[in-house]
Design a protein around this motif. Structure first.
Motif, PDB file in Angstrom:
ATOM      1  N   LEU A 163       0.836  -1.180   0.000  1.00 35.43           N
ATOM      2  CA  LEU A 163       0.000   0.000   0.000  1.00 35.43           C
ATOM      3  C   LEU A 163       0.884   1.248   0.000  1.00 35.43           C
ATOM      4  CD1 LEU A 163      -3.020   0.707   0.167  1.00 35.43           C
ATOM      5  CD2 LEU A 163      -2.732   0.887   2.626  1.00 35.43           C
ATOM      6  N   GLY A 164       0.602   2.177  -0.877  1.00 38.91           N
ATOM      7  CA  GLY A 164       1.371   3.412  -0.959  1.00 38.91           C
ATOM      8  C   GLY A 164       2.511   3.383  -1.962  1.00 38.91           C
ATOM      9  N   ASP A 165       2.828   2.217  -2.514  1.00 40.90           N
ATOM     10  CA  ASP A 165       3.897   2.120  -3.510  1.00 40.90           C
ATOM     11  C   ASP A 165       3.484   2.820  -4.808  1.00 40.90           C
ATOM     12  OD1 ASP A 165       5.353   0.584  -1.763  1.00 40.90           O
ATOM     13  OD2 ASP A 165       5.185  -1.282  -2.896  1.00 40.90           O
ATOM     14  N   ILE A 166       4.467   3.328  -5.527  1.00 45.44           N
ATOM     15  CA  ILE A 166       4.252   3.867  -6.870  1.00 45.44           C
ATOM     16  C   ILE A 166       4.716   2.783  -7.840  1.00 45.44           C
ATOM     17  CG2 ILE A 166       4.786   5.719  -8.502  1.00 45.44           C
ATOM     18  CD1 ILE A 166       3.342   6.732  -6.018  1.00 45.44           C
ATOM     19  N   VAL A 167       3.813   2.352  -8.723  1.00 45.82           N
ATOM     20  CA  VAL A 167       4.111   1.244  -9.628  1.00 45.82           C
ATOM     21  C   VAL A 167       4.003   1.685 -11.079  1.00 45.82           C
ATOM     22  CG1 VAL A 167       3.349  -0.505  -7.974  1.00 45.82           C
ATOM     23  CG2 VAL A 167       1.715   0.395  -9.624  1.00 45.82           C
ATOM     24  N   GLU A 168       4.661   0.925 -11.959  1.00 51.51           N
ATOM     25  CA  GLU A 168       4.574   1.146 -13.399  1.00 51.51           C
ATOM     26  C   GLU A 168       3.831  -0.036 -13.996  1.00 51.51           C
ATOM     27  OE1 GLU A 168       7.442   1.516 -17.336  1.00 51.51           O
ATOM     28  OE2 GLU A 168       8.331   1.729 -15.348  1.00 51.51           O
ATOM     29  N   MET A 169       2.829   0.264 -14.824  1.00 51.55           N
ATOM     30  CA  MET A 169       2.057  -0.778 -15.476  1.00 51.55           C
ATOM     31  C   MET A 169       2.605  -0.987 -16.897  1.00 51.55           C
ATOM     32  SD  MET A 169       0.136  -1.442 -12.961  1.00 51.55           S
ATOM     33  CE  MET A 169      -1.237  -2.466 -13.459  1.00 51.55           C
ATOM     34  N   LYS A 170       2.188  -2.068 -17.544  1.00 47.55           N
ATOM     35  CA  LYS A 170       2.690  -2.362 -18.883  1.00 47.55           C
ATOM     36  C   LYS A 170       2.231  -1.336 -19.911  1.00 47.55           C
ATOM     37  CE  LYS A 170       3.408  -7.272 -18.198  1.00 47.55           C
ATOM     38  NZ  LYS A 170       2.983  -8.631 -18.523  1.00 47.55           N
ATOM     39  N   LYS A 171       0.999  -0.816 -19.755  1.00 43.53           N
ATOM     40  CA  LYS A 171       0.488   0.191 -20.686  1.00 43.53           C
ATOM     41  C   LYS A 171       0.293   1.515 -19.948  1.00 43.53           C
ATOM     42  CE  LYS A 171      -1.979  -2.903 -23.788  1.00 43.53           C
ATOM     43  NZ  LYS A 171      -3.278  -3.219 -24.402  1.00 43.53           N
ATOM     44  N   PRO A 172       0.681   2.629 -20.562  1.00 43.50           N
ATOM     45  CA  PRO A 172       0.486   3.933 -19.906  1.00 43.50           C
ATOM     46  C   PRO A 172      -0.977   4.349 -19.899  1.00 43.50           C
ATOM     47  CG  PRO A 172       1.414   4.226 -22.078  1.00 43.50           C
ATOM     48  CD  PRO A 172       1.385   2.749 -21.830  1.00 43.50           C
ATOM     49  N   HIS A 173      -1.320   5.244 -19.008  1.00 35.59           N
ATOM     50  CA  HIS A 173      -2.666   5.811 -18.923  1.00 35.59           C
ATOM     51  C   HIS A 173      -2.841   6.787 -20.090  1.00 35.59           C
ATOM     52  CE1 HIS A 173      -5.896   8.301 -16.924  1.00 35.59           C
ATOM     53  NE2 HIS A 173      -6.334   7.063 -16.772  1.00 35.59           N
ATOM     54  N   PRO A 174      -4.057   6.978 -20.600  1.00 39.00           N
ATOM     55  CA  PRO A 174      -4.262   7.908 -21.718  1.00 39.00           C
ATOM     56  C   PRO A 174      -3.762   9.337 -21.467  1.00 39.00           C
ATOM     57  CG  PRO A 174      -6.202   6.551 -21.435  1.00 39.00           C
ATOM     58  CD  PRO A 174      -5.272   6.234 -20.288  1.00 39.00           C
ATOM     59  N   CYS A 175      -3.621   9.744 -20.193  1.00 38.88           N
ATOM     60  CA  CYS A 175      -3.115  11.098 -19.909  1.00 38.88           C
ATOM     61  C   CYS A 175      -1.617  11.207 -20.195  1.00 38.88           C
ATOM     62  CB  CYS A 175      -3.408  11.502 -18.466  1.00 38.88           C
ATOM     63  SG  CYS A 175      -2.348  10.718 -17.237  1.00 38.88           S
ATOM     64  N   GLY A 176      -0.937  10.075 -20.411  1.00 39.69           N
ATOM     65  CA  GLY A 176       0.489  10.093 -20.747  1.00 39.69           C
ATOM     66  C   GLY A 176       1.400   9.605 -19.642  1.00 39.69           C
ATOM     67  N   LYS A 177       0.911   9.581 -18.397  1.00 41.45           N
ATOM     68  CA  LYS A 177       1.724   9.111 -17.272  1.00 41.45           C
ATOM     69  C   LYS A 177       1.658   7.582 -17.182  1.00 41.45           C
ATOM     70  CE  LYS A 177       3.269  12.667 -14.883  1.00 41.45           C
ATOM     71  NZ  LYS A 177       4.593  12.819 -14.397  1.00 41.45           N
ATOM     72  N   ASN A 178       2.707   6.972 -16.654  1.00 47.14           N
ATOM     73  CA  ASN A 178       2.690   5.529 -16.431  1.00 47.14           C
ATOM     74  C   ASN A 178       3.131   5.223 -15.003  1.00 47.14           C
ATOM     75  OD1 ASN A 178       2.259   2.869 -16.944  1.00 47.14           O
ATOM     76  ND2 ASN A 178       4.090   2.559 -18.155  1.00 47.14           N
ATOM     77  N   ALA A 179       2.784   6.092 -14.088  1.00 45.32           N
ATOM     78  CA  ALA A 179       3.089   5.876 -12.676  1.00 45.32           C
ATOM     79  C   ALA A 179       1.765   5.910 -11.915  1.00 45.32           C
ATOM     80  CB  ALA A 179       4.034   6.944 -12.158  1.00 45.32           C
ATOM     81  N   TRP A 180       1.534   4.882 -11.119  1.00 43.29           N
ATOM     82  CA  TRP A 180       0.287   4.726 -10.377  1.00 43.29           C
ATOM     83  C   TRP A 180       0.608   4.501  -8.913  1.00 43.29           C
ATOM     84  CZ3 TRP A 180      -4.483   4.548 -13.011  1.00 43.29           C
ATOM     85  CH2 TRP A 180      -4.393   4.490 -14.400  1.00 43.29           C
TER      86      TRP A 180
END
Length: 70
Positions: A8-25
């Protein structure tokens, strides 16, 4: 297959980026479903844990370790 460790609280990278352009969740809820929030536009998505683990690329930033609870 190696399981990626995330908390909980980690910042993760997914295989596909979000439509806004960021790939950090940011992981904001854990259970049978995982809720993640885009660090760019603040949109949050809830997905099943198995799907999340399959789509997770890597953990970018680990959250601070929890304090030792008594």
């Amino acid at each position: 297959m190696e399981r990626k460790q995330f908390n909980l609280g980690d910042i993760v990278e997914m295989k596909k980026p979000h439509p806004c352009g960021k790939n950090a969740w940011k992981v904001i809820r854990m259970g049978m479903d995982i809720r993640i929030k885009c660090t760019g536009c603040e949109h949050s998505v809830m997905i099943p844990r198995l799907e999340f683990e399959r789509k997770l690329k890597k953990v970018l930033v680990h959250a601070a370790a929890p304090e030792n609870e008594d």
